[in-house]
Design a protein around this motif. Structure first.
Motif, PDB file in Angstrom:
ATOM      1  N   THR A  27       0.843  -1.204   0.000  1.00 21.36           N
ATOM      2  CA  THR A  27       0.000   0.000   0.000  1.00 21.36           C
ATOM      3  C   THR A  27       0.873   1.247   0.000  1.00 21.36           C
ATOM      4  O   THR A  27       1.946   1.262   0.603  1.00 21.36           O
ATOM      5  N   PHE A  28       0.406   2.283  -0.671  1.00 16.53           N
ATOM      6  CA  PHE A  28       1.095   3.571  -0.591  1.00 16.53           C
ATOM      7  C   PHE A  28       0.720   4.236   0.726  1.00 16.53           C
ATOM      8  O   PHE A  28      -0.453   4.484   1.003  1.00 16.53           O
ATOM      9  N   SER A  29       1.711   4.529   1.534  1.00 17.03           N
ATOM     10  CA  SER A  29       1.487   5.166   2.831  1.00 17.03           C
ATOM     11  C   SER A  29       2.044   6.582   2.807  1.00 17.03           C
ATOM     12  O   SER A  29       3.255   6.783   2.632  1.00 17.03           O
ATOM     13  N   ALA A  30       1.170   7.561   3.012  1.00 17.29           N
ATOM     14  CA  ALA A  30       1.628   8.947   3.056  1.00 17.29           C
ATOM     15  C   ALA A  30       2.541   9.191   4.247  1.00 17.29           C
ATOM     16  O   ALA A  30       3.450  10.020   4.175  1.00 17.29           O
ATOM     17  N   ALA A  35       7.014  16.430  -3.026  1.00 17.68           N
ATOM     18  CA  ALA A  35       5.875  15.515  -3.078  1.00 17.68           C
ATOM     19  C   ALA A  35       6.062  14.479  -4.180  1.00 17.68           C
ATOM     20  O   ALA A  35       5.764  13.297  -4.010  1.00 17.68           O
ATOM     21  N   GLY A  36       6.561  14.929  -5.337  1.00 21.04           N
ATOM     22  CA  GLY A  36       6.799  13.994  -6.431  1.00 21.04           C
ATOM     23  C   GLY A  36       7.921  13.029  -6.121  1.00 21.04           C
ATOM     24  O   GLY A  36       7.828  11.826  -6.412  1.00 21.04           O
ATOM     25  N   VAL A  37       9.011  13.530  -5.527  1.00 24.28           N
ATOM     26  CA  VAL A  37      10.133  12.658  -5.159  1.00 24.28           C
ATOM     27  C   VAL A  37       9.675  11.601  -4.157  1.00 24.28           C
ATOM     28  O   VAL A  37       9.968  10.403  -4.299  1.00 24.28           O
ATOM     29  N   ALA A  38       8.948  12.039  -3.118  1.00 15.65           N
ATOM     30  CA  ALA A  38       8.454  11.096  -2.114  1.00 15.65           C
ATOM     31  C   ALA A  38       7.500  10.086  -2.728  1.00 15.65           C
ATOM     32  O   ALA A  38       7.503   8.897  -2.360  1.00 15.65           O
ATOM     33  N   THR A  39       6.674  10.526  -3.672  1.00 19.12           N
ATOM     34  CA  THR A  39       5.739   9.619  -4.351  1.00 19.12           C
ATOM     35  C   THR A  39       6.493   8.535  -5.108  1.00 19.12           C
ATOM     36  O   THR A  39       6.140   7.345  -5.042  1.00 19.12           O
ATOM     37  N   LEU A  40       7.552   8.900  -5.828  1.00 17.59           N
ATOM     38  CA  LEU A  40       8.307   7.906  -6.576  1.00 17.59           C
ATOM     39  C   LEU A  40       9.019   6.925  -5.649  1.00 17.59           C
ATOM     40  O   LEU A  40       9.032   5.705  -5.903  1.00 17.59           O
ATOM     41  N   LEU A  41       9.612   7.419  -4.566  1.00 14.02           N
ATOM     42  CA  LEU A  41      10.341   6.531  -3.658  1.00 14.02           C
ATOM     43  C   LEU A  41       9.400   5.542  -2.968  1.00 14.02           C
ATOM     44  O   LEU A  41       9.703   4.346  -2.858  1.00 14.02           O
ATOM     45  N   ASN A  63      -2.989   7.289  -6.359  1.00 15.16           N
ATOM     46  CA  ASN A  63      -3.241   7.210  -7.796  1.00 15.16           C
ATOM     47  C   ASN A  63      -1.978   6.823  -8.558  1.00 15.16           C
ATOM     48  O   ASN A  63      -2.042   6.101  -9.561  1.00 15.16           O
ATOM     49  N   ALA A  64      -0.814   7.307  -8.085  1.00 12.23           N
ATOM     50  CA  ALA A  64       0.443   6.970  -8.770  1.00 12.23           C
ATOM     51  C   ALA A  64       0.701   5.475  -8.721  1.00 12.23           C
ATOM     52  O   ALA A  64       1.051   4.853  -9.743  1.00 12.23           O
ATOM     53  N   LEU A  65       0.561   4.876  -7.558  1.00  9.72           N
ATOM     54  CA  LEU A  65       0.822   3.444  -7.425  1.00  9.72           C
ATOM     55  C   LEU A  65      -0.178   2.627  -8.239  1.00  9.72           C
ATOM     56  O   LEU A  65       0.196   1.659  -8.927  1.00  9.72           O
ATOM     57  N   ALA A  66      -1.454   3.013  -8.181  1.00  7.33           N
ATOM     58  CA  ALA A  66      -2.472   2.275  -8.935  1.00  7.33           C
ATOM     59  C   ALA A  66      -2.226   2.379 -10.437  1.00  7.33           C
ATOM     60  O   ALA A  66      -2.331   1.380 -11.174  1.00  7.33           O
ATOM     61  N   MET A  67      -1.890   3.582 -10.909  1.00  8.50           N
ATOM     62  CA  MET A  67      -1.616   3.753 -12.336  1.00  8.50           C
ATOM     63  C   MET A  67      -0.356   3.001 -12.750  1.00  8.50           C
ATOM     64  O   MET A  67      -0.295   2.414 -13.841  1.00  8.50           O
ATOM     65  N   THR A  68       0.656   3.028 -11.887  1.00  9.92           N
ATOM     66  CA  THR A  68       1.892   2.312 -12.210  1.00  9.92           C
ATOM     67  C   THR A  68       1.621   0.816 -12.360  1.00  9.92           C
ATOM     68  O   THR A  68       2.086   0.173 -13.311  1.00  9.92           O
ATOM     69  N   VAL A 128       5.587   5.297 -22.095  1.00 11.45           N
ATOM     70  CA  VAL A 128       4.545   6.063 -21.414  1.00 11.45           C
ATOM     71  C   VAL A 128       5.170   6.715 -20.184  1.00 11.45           C
ATOM     72  O   VAL A 128       5.916   6.069 -19.440  1.00 11.45           O
ATOM     73  N   VAL A 129       4.871   7.998 -19.975  1.00 12.29           N
ATOM     74  CA  VAL A 129       5.449   8.746 -18.865  1.00 12.29           C
ATOM     75  C   VAL A 129       4.343   9.253 -17.950  1.00 12.29           C
ATOM     76  O   VAL A 129       3.311   9.754 -18.411  1.00 12.29           O
ATOM     77  N   LEU A 130       4.562   9.093 -16.648  1.00  3.37           N
ATOM     78  CA  LEU A 130       3.695   9.684 -15.630  1.00  3.37           C
ATOM     79  C   LEU A 130       4.537  10.683 -14.858  1.00  3.37           C
ATOM     80  O   LEU A 130       5.505  10.304 -14.189  1.00  3.37           O
ATOM     81  N   ASN A 131       4.192  11.962 -14.963  1.00  2.00           N
ATOM     82  CA  ASN A 131       4.937  13.020 -14.275  1.00  2.00           C
ATOM     83  C   ASN A 131       4.152  13.481 -13.056  1.00  2.00           C
ATOM     84  O   ASN A 131       2.927  13.623 -13.114  1.00  2.00           O
ATOM     85  N   PHE A 132       4.865  13.725 -11.953  1.00  3.41           N
ATOM     86  CA  PHE A 132       4.214  14.093 -10.696  1.00  3.41           C
ATOM     87  C   PHE A 132       4.782  15.415 -10.199  1.00  3.41           C
ATOM     88  O   PHE A 132       5.996  15.571 -10.056  1.00  3.41           O
ATOM     89  N   GLU A 133       3.865  16.343  -9.934  1.00  9.35           N
ATOM     90  CA  GLU A 133       4.241  17.711  -9.592  1.00  9.35           C
ATOM     91  C   GLU A 133       3.378  18.236  -8.453  1.00  9.35           C
ATOM     92  O   GLU A 133       2.449  17.572  -7.996  1.00  9.35           O
ATOM     93  N   SER A 134       3.681  19.442  -8.030  1.00  9.28           N
ATOM     94  CA  SER A 134       2.833  20.181  -7.096  1.00  9.28           C
ATOM     95  C   SER A 134       2.997  21.659  -7.392  1.00  9.28           C
ATOM     96  O   SER A 134       4.111  22.128  -7.639  1.00  9.28           O
ATOM     97  N   ARG A 135       1.870  22.369  -7.385  1.00 10.47           N
ATOM     98  CA  ARG A 135       1.919  23.816  -7.564  1.00 10.47           C
ATOM     99  C   ARG A 135       1.238  24.503  -6.385  1.00 10.47           C
ATOM    100  O   ARG A 135       0.640  25.566  -6.528  1.00 10.47           O
ATOM    101  N   GLY A 136       1.332  23.856  -5.228  1.00 14.13           N
ATOM    102  CA  GLY A 136       0.686  24.412  -4.054  1.00 14.13           C
ATOM    103  C   GLY A 136       0.995  23.582  -2.840  1.00 14.13           C
ATOM    104  O   GLY A 136       2.070  22.979  -2.733  1.00 14.13           O
TER     105      GLY A 136
END
Length: 768
Positions: free
Chosen positions: A49-52, A148-154, A299-304, A200-208
């Motif tokens: 499971t992805f754990s925040a 947030a994106g770095v932590a999501t990938l790790l 969503n990142a883990l499920a899509m991956t 296929v590329v999935l990019n993860f960002e934050s603007r807030g």
């Protein structure tokens, strides 16, 4: 007046309307809630499971201090990522290269060190790339953008490793220099062997700092990818209108080099609310929503997992036209782009049918045409009131002009919604003396249907925002004319409009900010227009039809709600240590003349910088690095020269070939500046190569190089003829606090973030 002509009392008439509105308001709130981030998973959650809470540890470790590209702090973040991946047993390497783009308006190069990790597939049909950047903006801790994106990938990589190997290869790309110039992504796409075949590329960002994780950009021909997202994402939040609008804007992320290469399909996701912290010192873990991180990661883990077992070769190719899609009650409705025009034209046809039926039911043609003529007023008026609200807020609080959105925008968003309903109710109240509610509905729905057709032509993915409400509203009018089920039909039409538009409006607010809240206001008015027959129940009915009742009470209630919301918003957004006002400042020293300047590109409603800057002056000729940053109309002031050494330029090789000079330069910064800029002032540079990478040259040679190596930059130039070449050479380092005469910011004032914020620029002229 005679008793028969007085308006009848309204309680019995108003009760169904009030009940319907309360139910629809609850439905709107529920529809928006389904798009909100989920509760964070604890660190004790199952391994798959992805754990925040687990990801939060990474987010905190990579955002302890600002880490722009080329800084020692960026090297520390890179080392942390490498250590975490190596400890997990994942094959990892560093791509050391030079990236080159003109994405931010000028030619920029950067030495980049991308971290690339590979999870091999069991029987790969292609490669799935997960992308996030590990550099931050100049003064930002980068916890959201893009910790947030770095932590999501790790955390995603850890979860994937806990289960069986996926079918397809999964490559994690932690890019460098995204904030500076997107150069890390460009270097990977153009030079790394892992990117050669595409995928296929999935990019993860934050603007807030908060809000749902919104899938806001896709590659073209996105039908298959959007279908995969809709099936796999546990909490999909996306609208095709956002994709269409984003394509029209001059905005870019690391997704852009992949998208533009032509051999990648993909999706771009970010959470975007709380934008006051974006690129600011307050972009730290304390200001970041852990629920938003959970949404991004879930969503990142499920899509991956879904794409890692899909046919990547097929998904990487465009699949016909773009799909239309939007969130509804926690799921996503989608249909092919080929349906856009039929739905838009059907809406226009059904509105026309409703008009014909009203005419046959006794509404005179002049009245119907008059209602149509007035029908655009509430839509335009609602958008206009949002602009007036912003202007009024700027008069009361000029510091809001430093933001796209204030620190706590919720109350002001409620005010925008209330003012949109005020506009529609006032319009309805005034015109009921001449037109009945059904005619006014048709008049407004006509313009909605026209808007749907216009959007189908210009931004097809947004046509549903007008065409679907127009279709639903017109069907309700028809039901009201031909059956006794008018109120149920109107309620159903309103409910359908609410569940379609409410989540999208909630996305619009953070996407555009309060200063551009007109789209959110417009589509709030669309909901109100669809509910016109229900709103009409709140007004008194005439006793015999010869005299139209009139009451301003509902509009006044809406005004009261807006007023209270504005007052609460002003109270919640007072400047403070927690909610500081950002003010930009830079320092520029001309080493040739010894003159130094303070440069403030924007405004300062706080008055803090008045002691430093005193006049308007254009310094872009002396300091070309300021060009394009608002310094052409900057406020400047004389500063005390600091003992700062300019960049050193050494001629390490020279020759003449076919009448042109060949020069090899080595440029170093004695003070360890991160950014170098060279601008041609005399002579003509024909070709240039920086650290082995060709530099695009337009009308004149101008180069900005980020992450200047400590050993210096080797630059090869071919100069036309044998005459002199004069270059303006600037280098820029971070920070102003140690400079002589700098006035520290008081509490409630912070630095204004950006890609070259709070920089110290030293310039000199070199003739070769």
């Amino acid at each position: 007046m005679p008793r028969s002509e007085r308006p009848v009392t309204t309680p019995r008439r108003a009760v169904p309307g009030v009940v319907a509105l309360l139910l629809l308001a609850a439905l709107a709130r529920g529809a928006i809630a389904t798009a909100n981030p989920p509760q964070p998973e604890p660190s004790s959650a199952p391994a798959g499971t992805f754990s925040a809470e687990r990801a939060r540890i990474h987010q905190e470790r990579v955002s302890t201090r600002p880490h722009p590209t080329g800084s020692p702090a960026a090297a520390e973040v890179r080392r942390y990522i490498l250590d975490e991946l190596s400890a997990a047993g994942i094959d990892t390497r560093v791509q050391d290269a030079v990236g080159s783009t003109d994405a931010l308006g000028a030619v920029s190069l950067a030495r980049v060190q991308n971290v690339i990790a590979r999870l091999p597939g069991a029987g790969s049909s292609g490669t799935l790339f997960l992308v996030a950047h590990y550099d931050s903006a100049t003064i930002s801790h980068g916890a959201g953008d893009d910790g947030a994106g770095v932590a999501t990938l790790l955390e995603t990589a850890r979860a994937l490793r806990s289960g069986p190997a996926p079918r397809n290869d999964v490559v994690l790309v932690f890019t460098d220099a995204e904030e500076a110039c997107l150069c890390g992504a460009e270097a990977f796409v153009s030079q790394d062997p892992a990117a050669a075949a595409g995928g296929v590329v999935l990019n993860f960002e934050s603007r807030g700092s908060s809000g749902p994780a919104i899938m806001f950009e896709t590659s073209r021909g996105n039908g298959d990818l959007v279908a995969a997202y809709a099936r796999a994402a546990p909490r999909p939040v996306a609208t095709s209108f956002a994709v269409e609008v984003y394509r029209l804007l001059p905005n870019d992320t690391d997704f852009s080099p992949f998208r533009d290469a032509g051999r990648f399909g993909g999706l771009n996701t970010a959470y975007i609310d709380g934008s006051a912290a974006y690129h600011q010192p307050q972009d730290d873990v304390a200001h970041q929503s852990i629920s938003s991180l959970q949404h991004l990661g879930t969503n990142a883990l499920a899509m991956t997992r879904a794409l890692a077992d899909a046919d990547i070769a097929t998904l990487a190719r465009p699949s016909g036209t773009d799909a239309t899609y939007f969130p509804i009650l926690g799921r996503m409705i989608r249909y092919p782009g080929g349906f856009v025009w039929p739905i838009a034209l059907l809406a226009l046809l059904v509105v026309a049918v409703a008009a014909v039926l009203l005419r046959r039911a006794g509404t005179r043609a002049p009245r119907l045409l008059g209602a149509i003529a007035w029908g655009a007023v509430p839509l335009l008026g609602a958008a206009g009131t949002s602009l007036l609200l912003w202007r009024g807020l700027l008069l009361l609080r000029p510091e809001y002009g430093q933001f796209a959105d204030p620190w706590a925008p919720g109350w002001f968003r409620l005010a925008v919604v209330a003012l949109a309903f005020t506009t529609v109710l006032a319009w309805l109240t005034l015109l009921r003396r001449r037109f009945d509610a059904a005619a006014l509905s048709v008049g407004a729905l006509f313009w909605l249907a026209v808007l749907g057709v216009v959007l189908a032509a210009l931004v097809p993915g947004g046509s549903y925002l007008a065409a679907v409400p127009a279709l639903c509203g017109a069907l309700a009018v028809i039901a009201g004319v031909r059956t006794r089920w008018a109120l149920p039909a109107q309620f159903v039409a309103g409910a359908a409009t609410v569940v379609v538009l409410a989540p999208t409006i909630a996305i619009f607010f953070p996407a555009t900010g309060l200063r551009l809240a007109a789209p959110a206001a417009l589509f709030t008015a669309v909901i109100a227009v669809t509910l016109l027959p229900v709103l009409d129940l709140l007004l008194p009915a005439p006793a015999d039809g010869r005299r139209r009742g009139r009451s301003a009470a509902p509009a006044l209630v809406a005004v009261l709600v807006a007023t209270v919301a504005i007052g609460a918003g002003l109270a919640a957004n007072r400047p403070s240590t927690a909610h500081p006002v950002p003010v930009a400042m830079r320092y520029a020293l001309d080493a040739d003349t010894g003159k130094a300047y303070w440069v403030r590109p924007g405004g300062d409603p706080t008055g803090w910088s008045d002691a430093l800057v005193t006049r308007r002056e254009d310094l872009t000729t002396t300091f070309p690095m300021l060009r394009g940053r608002g310094a052409g109309t900057a406020t400047v002031g004389d500063a005390r020269p600091a003992p700062l050494a300019p960049a050193e330029v050494r001629l390490v090789g020279a020759s003449v070939e076919r009448g042109d000079r060949q020069l090899r330069l080595r440029i170093t910064s004695a003070r360890g500046a991160r950014v170098l800029q060279l601008t041609q002032q005399q002579g003509r540079v024909l070709t240039a190569t920086a650290r082995g990478r060709e530099v695009p040259i337009g009308d004149r040679f101008e180069l900005r190089f980020h992450a200047l190596p400590a050993e210096g930059l080797d630059l090869d130039l071919r100069v036309q003829g044998t005459g002199p070449l004069r270059l303006r050479v600037e280098d820029a380092s971070d920070g102003l606090d140690s400079l002589p005469g700098f006035v520290p910011r008081p509490e409630g004032v912070s630095a204004l973030g950006g890609h070259t914020a709070e920089t110290t620029i030293v310039a000199r002229t070199v003739t070769l």
